[in-house]
Design an enzyme around this catalytic site. Structure first.
Site, PDB file in Angstrom:
ATOM      1  NE  ARG A 153      -6.970  -7.872   0.838  1.00  0.00           N
ATOM      2  CZ  ARG A 153      -8.116  -7.309   1.651  1.00  0.00           C
ATOM      3  NH1 ARG A 153      -9.104  -6.592   1.146  1.00  0.00           N
ATOM      4  NH2 ARG A 153      -7.946  -7.436   3.080  1.00  0.00           N
ATOM      5  CD  GLU A 180       1.150  -1.960  19.600  1.00  0.00           C
ATOM      6  OE1 GLU A 180       0.714  -0.960  19.718  1.00  0.00           O
ATOM      7  OE2 GLU A 180       1.717  -2.285  18.276  1.00  0.00           O
ATOM      8  N   GLY A 206       0.938  -1.196  -0.112  1.00  0.00           N
ATOM      9  CA  GLY A 206       0.093  -0.176  -0.009  1.00  0.00           C
ATOM     10  C   GLY A 206       0.804   1.390   0.016  1.00  0.00           C
ATOM     11  CB  ILE A 208       3.428   2.429   4.838  1.00  0.00           C
ATOM     12  CG1 ILE A 208       2.409   3.630   5.438  1.00  0.00           C
ATOM     13  CG2 ILE A 208       4.615   2.126   5.507  1.00  0.00           C
ATOM     14  CD1 ILE A 208       2.208   3.321   6.643  1.00  0.00           C
ATOM     15  NE  ARG A 219      -2.843  -1.219  13.358  1.00  0.00           N
ATOM     16  CZ  ARG A 219      -2.287   0.124  13.354  1.00  0.00           C
ATOM     17  NH1 ARG A 219      -0.910   0.118  13.365  1.00  0.00           N
ATOM     18  NH2 ARG A 219      -2.898   1.205  13.121  1.00  0.00           N
ATOM     19  CG  HIS A 251       2.555   1.619  17.562  1.00  0.00           C
ATOM     20  ND1 HIS A 251       1.141   0.674  17.491  1.00  0.00           N
ATOM     21  CD2 HIS A 251       2.190   2.219  16.648  1.00  0.00           C
ATOM     22  CE1 HIS A 251       0.534   0.951  16.466  1.00  0.00           C
ATOM     23  NE2 HIS A 251       1.258   1.881  15.560  1.00  0.00           N
ATOM     24  CB  ILE A 252       7.840   5.470  17.721  1.00  0.00           C
ATOM     25  CG1 ILE A 252       9.088   4.625  17.436  1.00  0.00           C
ATOM     26  CG2 ILE A 252       7.566   5.573  19.198  1.00  0.00           C
ATOM     27  CD1 ILE A 252      10.509   5.200  17.812  1.00  0.00           C
ATOM     28  N   GLY A 253       6.041   4.502  14.582  1.00  0.00           N
ATOM     29  CA  GLY A 253       6.255   4.413  13.260  1.00  0.00           C
ATOM     30  C   GLY A 253       6.079   5.794  12.620  1.00  0.00           C
TER      31      GLY A 253
END
Ligand code: DGY
Length: 325
Positions: free
Chosen positions: A176, A265, A154, A156, A236, A283-285
């Site tokens: 997909r 998380e 996608g 990212i 995720r 989780h600091i993307g």
């Protein structure tokens, strides 16, 4: 004044305009509200600006009869029961695009840190262990010229693939469906899933969580990967079975991992914490100051549009429009 609830403290001045017309109640501080605090704090709200950690479910929405919009500050929105919101006539929005490049940067930071053992090396110096240069010291592996596999092509994934050009990498991807635009932009080539596992030196997981991606990577898949390979997850957590990843890493079935997201998380599977060949981030993307401000501005704009009777740009449940009066 009608109330808008914001479940976290954000940098910047994004709420100033809203305050002229609405009462904006923020949950201030460095933590997020507990479930009880969230349910109590949102009472009477017509709009909620939530984070991906807030569970916006039936119970939540049933307590808010006047709720018009849930503006989720994040690209992912699996924390929101969108079907229920739609049935209730509640708009749900997210904040795509603005965080794409920032998250792709972090995927690369994880990949490079794991490949070149940056965290281990930093700890080595801080411990005072650096006494002399040695030819065998902290040997990692090259990124340049290797094969990068993207799982989830996608926004990212495409941004992460684009960066590979500077490293002379071959890029393959599994998604997909084929993403011809990304192929043209990045030169990436579609691979079926077994091929992706077999061919990649690095795999970046950047897909959303859904029924097809949940638990997609486990021991069976790690066994099909190269023993030298490194897996990075900025998508995720539940896409990778953490217990099985820990097993694969400690048995050296694969070489390393870089994780920004986790199965449940903020908990991290304890065995992962003990492993040196794993880089773990909280989780600091999307966590750059500039991007965070752009995200909250986008979330606020969605609220303004929805409450002003217009269609927010990033509505994830357009079916709701037929029902909103
Ligand atoms: C997102 O945007 O979904 C990130 O994972 C959290 O902000």
């Amino acid at each position: 004044m009608k109330k808008i609830y914001v479940s976290a403290q954000y940098p910047g001045e994004a709420f100033e305009r809203l305050r002229k017309e609405y009462r904006v109640q923020e949950f201030l501080g460095e933590r997020l509200p507990t479930r009880a605090e969230l349910l109590e704090g949102t009472a009477g709200s017509i709009a909620v600006i939530s984070t991906v950690s807030d569970k916006i479910d039936k119970e939540f929405m049933d307590l808010l009869p006047d709720l018009k919009i849930v503006s989720n500050c994040g690209v992912g929105y699996e924390n929101v029961d969108v079907a229920y919101a739609t049935g209730r006539g509640v708009m749900v929005t997210n904040t795509p695009d603005v965080l794409t490049e920032t998250t792709a940067d972090l995927a690369w930071a994880l990949m490079m840190s794991a490949a070149r053992r940056v965290i281990e090396a930093d700890a080595y110096v801080r411990r005072g262990d650096f006494k002399c240069w040695h030819p065998s010291l902290l040997l990692g592996q090259n990124i340049y010229g290797k094969t990068l596999g993207i799982f989830g092509m996608g926004r990212i994934g495409t941004a992460a693939a684009r960066r590979a050009a500077g490293f002379g990498m071959r890029v393959i991807y599994n998604n997909r469906r084929r993403n011809v635009r990304a192929e043209k932009e990045t030169g990436a080539v579609y691979a079926d899933f077994p091929e992706l596992l077999k061919e990649s030196d690095f795999i970046i997981v950047s897909s959303p969580l859904n029924d097809e991606t949940r638990g997609r990577f486990g021991l069976r898949e790690f066994r099909q990967m190269k023993p030298s390979s490194i897996i990075v997850n900025v998508g995720r957590g539940p896409i990778i079975k953490e217990r099985e990843l820990a097993e694969a890493l400690s048995a050296r079935i694969i070489c390393g991992a870089g994780l920004d997201v986790y199965e449940s998380e903020p908990d991290v599977y304890p065995e992962l914490l003990k492993l040196k060949n794993t880089v773990l981030l909280p989780h600091i993307g999307s966590a750059s100051a500039e991007t965070r401000i752009r995200m909250i501005e986008m979330a606020v704009e969605s609220v303004e549009l929805a409450l002003g009777g217009e269609t927010p740009k990033h509505l994830v449940n357009p079916e709701v429009l037929g029902q909103v009066g």
